[in-house]
Design a protein around this motif. Sequence first.
Motif, short mmCIF file in Angstrom:
data_model
loop_
_atom_site.label_atom_id
_atom_site.label_comp_id
_atom_site.label_asym_id
_atom_site.label_seq_id
_atom_site.Cartn_x
_atom_site.Cartn_y
_atom_site.Cartn_z
N LYS A 13 0.84 -1.21 0.00
CA LYS A 13 0.00 0.00 0.00
C LYS A 13 0.87 1.26 0.00
N LEU A 35 1.53 8.07 12.88
CA LEU A 35 1.72 7.58 14.26
C LEU A 35 3.20 7.44 14.58
N ARG A 36 3.98 6.93 13.61
CA ARG A 36 5.42 6.78 13.85
C ARG A 36 6.09 8.14 14.03
N VAL A 52 0.78 -0.12 21.78
CA VAL A 52 -0.21 -0.83 20.95
C VAL A 52 0.44 -1.23 19.63
N VAL A 59 -4.59 0.98 17.16
CA VAL A 59 -4.74 2.21 17.93
C VAL A 59 -6.24 2.55 17.94
N GLY A 85 -3.65 2.62 4.80
CA GLY A 85 -3.72 2.09 6.16
C GLY A 85 -4.91 2.62 6.94
N PHE A 86 -5.77 3.31 6.28
CA PHE A 86 -7.00 3.85 6.87
C PHE A 86 -8.08 3.84 5.81
N ARG A 88 -9.34 1.06 8.84
CA ARG A 88 -8.98 -0.31 9.21
C ARG A 88 -10.09 -0.97 10.02
N ARG A 126 11.69 -6.46 5.19
CA ARG A 126 11.64 -5.03 5.47
C ARG A 126 12.21 -4.73 6.86
N ARG A 143 -0.56 -8.91 13.47
CA ARG A 143 -1.09 -7.83 12.62
C ARG A 143 -1.98 -8.40 11.52
P1 ADP Z 1 1.37 -2.12 8.22
O1 ADP Z 1 0.34 -1.90 7.15
O2 ADP Z 1 2.64 -2.67 7.70
O3 ADP Z 1 0.85 -2.84 9.44
P2 ADP Z 1 1.09 0.65 9.13
O4 ADP Z 1 2.19 1.64 9.11
O5 ADP Z 1 -0.10 0.89 8.29
O6 ADP Z 1 1.82 -0.71 8.77
O7 ADP Z 1 0.57 0.44 10.63
C1 ADP Z 1 1.44 0.16 11.70
C2 ADP Z 1 0.65 0.10 13.01
O8 ADP Z 1 0.06 1.39 13.26
C3 ADP Z 1 -0.54 -0.85 13.01
O9 ADP Z 1 -0.15 -2.17 13.36
C4 ADP Z 1 -1.44 -0.22 14.08
O10 ADP Z 1 -0.97 -0.50 15.39
C5 ADP Z 1 -1.24 1.26 13.84
N1 ADP Z 1 -2.24 1.82 12.87
C6 ADP Z 1 -1.98 2.34 11.65
N2 ADP Z 1 -3.11 2.74 11.04
C7 ADP Z 1 -4.13 2.45 11.89
C8 ADP Z 1 -5.54 2.59 11.83
N3 ADP Z 1 -6.14 3.12 10.76
N4 ADP Z 1 -6.27 2.18 12.92
C9 ADP Z 1 -5.67 1.65 14.00
N5 ADP Z 1 -4.34 1.47 14.13
C10 ADP Z 1 -3.57 1.86 13.08
#
Ligand code: ADP
Length: 146
Positions: A13, A35-36, A52, A59, A85-86, A88, A126, A143
């Motif tokens: 993605k 978030l990071r 989390v 989250v 990633g949103f 989710r 990765r 995950r």
């Molecule tokens: P990946 O797709 O490789 O898991 P992401 O960077 O999208 O990586 O997400 C990493 C972590 O961030 C997730 O495992 C979760 O804890 C949190 N996260 C990211 N996006 C969301 C979301 N939309 N809702 C809840 N938690 C999220």
Amino acid sequence: MRIILLGPPGAGKGTQAQLICKRYNVPQISTGDMLRAAIREGTELGLQAKSVMDNGGLVSDELIIGLVKERIAQPDCVNGCIFDGFPRTVAQAEALELLLERRHMKAVLLDMFVEEDEVIKRLLNRGKTSGRADDNYETIKKRLQV
Ligand code: ADP
């Protein structure tokens, strides 16, 4: 140009989002990246999210929806954006639907399918270079389940 990228972790993605964003000059909205960044900056949000994320959980919807709401109100999103990633969860999807409706906007959804074995292979690889604490076998399994 509004696209929602769905798919398991490791589907690609982020990679596709970057390519589409460059091509159409719209921002990428990656909740994971946001978030990071919050964790790196040591903000309240980052503190709440860190454990989390390290455990491979989700989250809270409240935090995530607030984050996205603020982000899409920024001026660089007027011509669109790529969601990576949103949403989710169903609650996040419903919140997004409402946000878009209020602005009379529509979005295209792309669902990316990748076999689980392949995804695990990619994420383990990765993890070697990204240093992401959640790219280890146990957390990857969690995950994928979540
Ligand atoms: P990946 O797709 O490789 O898991 P992401 O960077 O999208 O990586 O997400 C990493 C972590 O961030 C997730 O495992 C979760 O804890 C949190 N996260 C990211 N996006 C969301 C979301 N939309 N809702 C809840 N938690 C999220």
